[in-house]
Motif scaffolding. Structure first.
Motif, PDB file in Angstrom:
ATOM      1  N   ALA A 123      17.668  81.340  53.773  1.00  0.00           N
ATOM      2  CA  ALA A 123      16.648  80.680  54.488  1.00  0.00           C
ATOM      3  C   ALA A 123      15.032  81.151  54.233  1.00  0.00           C
ATOM      4  N   SER A 124      14.388  80.297  54.469  1.00  0.00           N
ATOM      5  CA  SER A 124      12.828  80.654  54.382  1.00  0.00           C
ATOM      6  C   SER A 124      12.085  79.791  55.287  1.00  0.00           C
ATOM      7  N   GLN A 258       2.871  87.562  50.988  1.00  0.00           N
ATOM      8  CA  GLN A 258       1.658  87.056  52.141  1.00  0.00           C
ATOM      9  C   GLN A 258       1.769  87.084  53.340  1.00  0.00           C
ATOM     10  N   GLN A 259       0.943  87.688  53.975  1.00  0.00           N
ATOM     11  CA  GLN A 259       1.064  87.731  55.595  1.00  0.00           C
ATOM     12  C   GLN A 259       1.540  86.424  56.307  1.00  0.00           C
ATOM     13  N   ALA A 260       0.596  85.394  56.015  1.00  0.00           N
ATOM     14  CA  ALA A 260       0.878  84.131  56.418  1.00  0.00           C
ATOM     15  C   ALA A 260       2.512  83.541  56.137  1.00  0.00           C
ATOM     16  N   ALA A 261       2.817  83.799  55.020  1.00  0.00           N
ATOM     17  CA  ALA A 261       4.118  83.538  54.877  1.00  0.00           C
ATOM     18  C   ALA A 261       5.293  84.153  55.548  1.00  0.00           C
ATOM     19  N   ALA A 262       4.802  85.716  55.576  1.00  0.00           N
ATOM     20  CA  ALA A 262       5.803  86.488  56.452  1.00  0.00           C
ATOM     21  C   ALA A 262       6.098  86.177  57.964  1.00  0.00           C
ATOM     22  N   ALA A 307       7.387  93.663  56.466  1.00  0.00           N
ATOM     23  CA  ALA A 307       6.779  93.408  57.964  1.00  0.00           C
ATOM     24  C   ALA A 307       7.877  92.305  58.531  1.00  0.00           C
ATOM     25  N   VAL A 308       8.544  91.548  57.797  1.00  0.00           N
ATOM     26  CA  VAL A 308       9.554  90.598  58.382  1.00  0.00           C
ATOM     27  C   VAL A 308      10.792  91.632  58.623  1.00  0.00           C
ATOM     28  N   ALA A 309      11.171  92.491  57.756  1.00  0.00           N
ATOM     29  CA  ALA A 309      12.306  93.244  57.949  1.00  0.00           C
ATOM     30  C   ALA A 309      12.237  94.004  59.177  1.00  0.00           C
TER      31      ALA A 309
END
Length: 381
Positions: A123-124, A258-262, A307-309
């Motif tokens: 997923a994304s 990228q933080q926005a993508a994260a 950051a996501v993890a």
């Protein structure tokens, strides 16, 4: 004067044929009832009649070649004549029942309590992060390890898996079952295999759900070790349908640094809180670009995957690991366009090595309940 070798017995020929597998079903043709008859002439020529599952079977030449090779290897055989016939409707019905274990209505095997297939939903949060490239390369790397692997291209609107995998074959229908084509040792099904040319798919939610259900239940996958589902970006209809149809499926989140993508990727992973699914981990793609002098250019910034993890670990209350950081490599894109995944075409590249390592982690991971969200709620005090 040379001694004349004795002729083989019919049982010898049948035993040799038991080593020939149907290329699509991946089971011995003797087990599938595909051997119609065997006769042995006094001159040593063996005549073998084979039932094909359907008329115009795309694998007829391979079946003929494999049967010929298996029988020719027997002592006393001077020649092989293969005759092809087609199963009757009744024979196909019996074949379907035997493959489905006698169950009349199709069921999703991966959702059954005894299933040992590991199901990963890739997923994304947004498009363009390389989710499909990661899916294909993970599948090929797992297959190279000797695992039986399948891919469901669940991105109905933006299907791209067949091209990236180099899958040019078409599915074959046997009775109410669909035999998926294979490429790079991976079985695959995609809506793109049923639509002419580059025709767009214009469907509402219920049709998406039904298509996904058919991909999981009507397709004969055999005994898979791993099934990967390439989900569309976001948290829409398909993600919800997967949670309903295969509740034991685990989520792999793909993001970029990228933080926005994260931030968007966190939302894709957080759906696990509502669906009670386990998040297997995060993969950061396009992490950096290796320059000729050995330095790295962080084209899309840094820290997105970590950051996501970390965020998902806190939200879920279980460890969500950062499984790997895949560097930018033009060959990853180029080889995807040509259907030659980088893990098989350039396995020594840095990007391929990371993907192979992630595939290995996912292949050997324990199947216990640790870290899995259970469908229970805490009791009140």
């Amino acid at each position: 004067m040379a001694a004349v070798k004795p002729l083989p017995a019919v049982d010898d020929v049948q035993k040799a044929l038991s080593g020939v597998q149907d290329p699509e079903i991946r089971r011995p043709i003797t087990e599938l009832g595909m051997v119609k008859s065997v006769s042995i002439g006094e001159d040593g020529v063996v005549a073998v009649a084979i039932y094909l599952t359907v008329a115009g079977c795309p694998m007829r030449d391979k079946i003929t070649k494999d049967v010929t090779a298996a029988v020719e290897a027997l002592d006393g055989v001077t020649g092989v004549a293969v005759e092809l016939d087609v199963m009757s409707d009744a024979q196909r019905t019996e074949l379907r029942k035997s493959l489905r274990g006698g169950v009349e209505e199709p069921v999703i095997p991966f959702a059954q309590p005894g299933s040992l297939t590991r199901v990963y939903c890739v997923a994304s949060g947004k498009g363009g992060v390389g989710k499909s490239s990661v899916t294909v390369n993970l599948a090929v790397a797992m297959a190279a390890r000797g695992l039986s692997v399948g891919i469901v291209d669940a991105d109905i609107y933006g299907h791209s898996i067949p091209r990236m995998l180099g899958a040019t074959g078409k599915p074959t229908q046997v009775e109410k079952m669909i035999m998926p084509p294979q490429a790079q040792g991976v079985k695959v099904i995609s809506i793109g295999m049923f639509t002419p040319g580059n025709t767009p798919v214009v469907w509402r939610g219920p049709m998406l759900h039904r298509a996904l259900q058919q991909f999981l239940a009507d397709v004969f996958w055999g005994d898979l070790d791993v099934l990967l589902l390439d989900l569309p970006p976001g948290t829409g209809d398909v993600a919800i349908s997967v949670a309903q149809l295969v509740p034991n499926a685990e989520i792999l989140v793909v993001t970029t640094p990228q933080q926005a993508a994260a931030e968007v990727a966190e939302r894709a992973g957080s759906i696990a809180l509502q669906t009670r699914q386990r998040v297997a981990g995060v993969i950061e793609n396009m992490s950096w670009l290796e320059l000729p002098d050995g330095s790295r250019m962080e084209v899309f910034g840094t820290g997105g995957g970590a950051a996501v993890a970390e965020s998902l670990s806190k939200a879920i209350g279980a460890d969500v690991p950062l499984l790997g950081q895949v560097p930018l490599d033009p060959r990853l894109r180029e080889n995807g366009d040509t259907g030659t995944p980088i893990v098989s075409s350039v396995p020594d590249s840095a990007a391929a090595q990371v993907l192979i390592d992630v595939a290995q982690k996912l292949s050997v991971r324990s199947r216990g309940l640790s870290g899995r969200l259970l469908n229970v709620s805490p009791a009140g005090r």
